[in-house]
Design an enzyme around this catalytic site. Structure first.
Site, PDB file in Angstrom:
ATOM      1  N   SER A 138     -25.695 -18.086 -34.307  1.00 52.32           N
ATOM      2  CA  SER A 138     -27.152 -17.958 -34.263  1.00 52.32           C
ATOM      3  C   SER A 138     -27.577 -17.089 -33.093  1.00 52.32           C
ATOM      4  O   SER A 138     -26.902 -17.045 -32.057  1.00 52.32           O
ATOM      5  CB  SER A 138     -27.785 -19.347 -34.114  1.00 52.32           C
ATOM      6  OG  SER A 138     -29.160 -19.259 -33.812  1.00 52.32           O
ATOM      7  N   TYR A 163     -28.907 -27.212 -30.072  1.00 54.84           N
ATOM      8  CA  TYR A 163     -28.544 -26.419 -31.250  1.00 54.84           C
ATOM      9  C   TYR A 163     -27.804 -25.158 -30.825  1.00 54.84           C
ATOM     10  O   TYR A 163     -26.735 -24.827 -31.352  1.00 54.84           O
ATOM     11  CB  TYR A 163     -29.796 -26.063 -32.051  1.00 54.84           C
ATOM     12  CG  TYR A 163     -29.537 -25.046 -33.137  1.00 54.84           C
ATOM     13  CD1 TYR A 163     -28.786 -25.374 -34.261  1.00 54.84           C
ATOM     14  CD2 TYR A 163     -30.046 -23.751 -33.044  1.00 54.84           C
ATOM     15  CE1 TYR A 163     -28.531 -24.447 -35.266  1.00 54.84           C
ATOM     16  CE2 TYR A 163     -29.805 -22.815 -34.039  1.00 54.84           C
ATOM     17  CZ  TYR A 163     -29.042 -23.175 -35.145  1.00 54.84           C
ATOM     18  OH  TYR A 163     -28.799 -22.247 -36.128  1.00 54.84           O
TER      19      TYR A 163
END
Length: 355
Positions: A138, A163
């Site tokens: 990501s 995350y």
């Protein structure tokens, strides 16, 4: 586990985890279209509307060459059974607990799915001799970095959400397996993916629903942050280009001056982004034009865990695959709005609620 029908001699067998997800469903569709055998793996959890996930999956089930298993990545037994029975040659791991903001409220879900689940994937790939593992990282890994554009050569040791930390951990874990076992792995840092069949927790989906319903939208950082919005088909094309090119050890890798992007092991990391960051207020203006309706905006400060700007430097992707995303937001947002109206039965200019 549902079985696949034969797609033809020489078809590549690809396991796609997160196959009911936004990217996973579109990728599975593309792989089937080119003649691959695809087995999907997804737990269809309720992080967001499961009926949307089921609808995506429904477009795949029943097609020649597609099979599916419903289970979480943390279920090691279920995953091992798929590897044994389907015998994939390549694996694309897109299953993960997504969302920066949700990681502030439910951190354990990220460890269970993104760390334990990813370890299960690595172990299965190791023991079954997979020729290439491609996995979703990501743009969030860039965290507190402020040098733009973000380059895969940059240090990414300062995540600002769990995350992001879990995605950086995936890159480190993959490198370990590439180094120890010679297993080719490629990590893809996705930048703000949007488009038809998108996630309801993402800004474009939320804004569209609220604008049509006549509700105010929450605009964080007063709309001044910039994002490298990347259209879904561009993302999927990047996944396929990298999937077809298992990495080898980089002969130019210098252990005295290491870079996070390559290794002496068969390991690579790439950015997949549009390389054209857009201010959020401009993104909203394009959406308003597509909807034919103005948004009522509640201006708010930047949220914890968010970063002010993202911008993907994609020269490594271009160099190694000959590809870079290029869909402008005017085209991508229009396609999303057309899909949204069709899927939820919203007539033009009607203020009707979505999900």
């Amino acid at each position: 586990m549902t079985s696949e029908r034969t797609q033809g001699p020489g078809a590549t067998r690809v396991l796609v985890t997160g196959a009911a997800g936004f990217i996973g469903a579109r990728l599975s569709e593309r792989l089937l279209e080119r003649g691959d055998l695809v087995h999907g793996f997804d737990d269809i959890n309720d992080y967001y509307d499961p009926t949307l996930k089921q609808a995506r999956l429904g477009r795949l089930q029943g097609r020649d060459g597609f099979g599916f298993t419903k289970a979480p990545l943390s279920d090691r037994g279920a995953l091992e059974a798929v590897f044994k029975e389907f015998a994939p040659q390549r694996v694309v791991n897109l299953a993960a607990q997504a969302g920066v903001r949700y990681s502030l409220q439910n951190p354990h879900a990220y460890v269970e799915s993104n760390i334990v689940g990813f370890l299960n994937i690595l172990e299965c790939c190791r023991y079954h001799g997979i020729e290439h593992l491609v996995y979703a990282s990501s743009s969030s890994v860039y965290g507190a970095n402020r040098k733009l554009p973000f380059s895969v050569e940059d240090n990414v040791d300062h995540p600002v959400s769990l995350y992001a930390a879990s995605k950086k951990a995936n890159e480190l874990m993959a490198h370990t397996y590439s180094h120890l076992y010679g297993m080719p792995t490629t990590g893809l840092r996705f930048f703000t993916v949007y488009g038809p069949w998108g996630r309801p927790d993402m800004a474009l989906f939320l804004f569209t629903r609220k604008i049509l319903a006549g509700e105010p939208i929450e605009v964080f950082n007063h709309g001044r942050h910039r994002r490298d919005f990347t259209y879904i088909d561009d993302i999927v094309e990047g996944v396929i280009r990298t999937l077809d090119r298992p990495p080898q050890g980089d002969p130019a890798y210098d252990p005295m001056a290491p870079t996070p992007a390559t290794s002496s092991a068969p390991y690579r990391v790439y950015n997949i982004g549009n390389d054209q960051p857009v201010e959020l207020l401009r993104y909203i203006a394009v959406l308003e034009d597509c909807l034919g309706k103005k948004a009522e905006m509640r201006m708010l400060p930047l949220q914890p865990g968010d970063v002010p700007d993202t911008h993907a430097e994609v020269s490594a992707l271009q160099r190694d695959t000959g590809y870079a995303p290029s869909t402008p937001i005017e085209v991508g947002v229009r396609r999303f709005v057309d899909w949204y109206r069709d899927y939820y039965g919203v007539p033009p200019r009607a203020a009707v609620r979505g999900p």
